[in-house]
Design an enzyme around this catalytic site. Sequence first.
Site, PDB file in Angstrom:
ATOM      1  CB  SER A  78      -0.961  -0.039   1.186  1.00 33.05           C
ATOM      2  OG  SER A  78      -1.933   0.973   1.084  1.00 33.05           O
ATOM      3  CG  HIS A 109      -5.429  -0.009  -2.107  1.00 31.39           C
ATOM      4  ND1 HIS A 109      -5.759  -1.031  -1.238  1.00 31.39           N
ATOM      5  CD2 HIS A 109      -4.490   0.738  -1.470  1.00 31.39           C
ATOM      6  CE1 HIS A 109      -5.047  -0.895  -0.119  1.00 31.39           C
ATOM      7  NE2 HIS A 109      -4.273   0.164  -0.246  1.00 31.39           N
ATOM      8  CD  GLU A 169      -7.931  -3.644  -1.995  1.00 30.31           C
ATOM      9  OE1 GLU A 169      -8.680  -4.607  -1.718  1.00 30.31           O
ATOM     10  OE2 GLU A 169      -8.210  -2.460  -1.693  1.00 30.31           O
TER      11      GLU A 169
END
Length: 272
Positions: free
Chosen positions: A132, A174, A201
């Site tokens: 992330s 994402h 993801e």
Amino acid sequence: MSFPTKTAILIIGGAEDKVNGREILQTFWARSGGSEAKIAIIPSASREPVLIGDRYQQIFDSMGTQLIKVLDIRDRAQGEDPYFQAFVEECTGVFLTGGDQLRLCELLADTPLMHRIRQRAQQGEISLAGTSAGAAVMGHHMIAGGSSGEWPNRSLVDMSLGLGIIPEIIVDQHFHNRNRMARLLSAMSGHPELLGLGIDEDTCALFEQDGIVRVIGQGTVTFVDAREMSYSNAGLVEAANPLSLHNLRVHILSQGDAYHLKYHRPMTQRES
């Protein structure tokens, strides 16, 4: 007879499986030395560094890691901490957690600790993973924020400087989960010389030392090659106006596929 671990840099799109098969985390653990691994967890991007650091420590401990230390860095001065620096010299893997990529860069960029981590990762001495926010910082140019949108435009994306682990890429994470294709294209409009990576993801782009990028996980990695872009109106229109970007090459790769950085071409599992 023991063989040296084949290190890699793992860029993870976020929300990686932490409970069931843990394929991506298991891969990082194996590439860091498996049961002989010494892993540094850096949760500095998170607003809850103790909680997130403990969570990853428990995960890697359950895999049988030899030694794990959480480097809970909350001040830039800690980037010169002799204790932290000593473990970075000893460790075989470094894991950057999620959170806020601007916070991570503010704390680590241009510190002796980060310089050494980057150097050891680039030289193949350690494996380095970021998920992330920890993925967003991997390039020299970084997507610091922005939003999803209906069309690419310059106001859609906020750019900043990343940590330069792999300088020639721009990463968004994402990716399909949060509809970020327009955001990545907006970033690419200002940096067509770079390779754009949109990572879903529970998906990882694994950079091998030989220039091969392997895709593992549940989703896809989108590669945007703008080197031969023939036209862009980015310098001609207002920031919120739609962008024209001609002659882009887009590749979408899933588990088992790979991408050759030198030749800028995707490969199937059989080819790689």
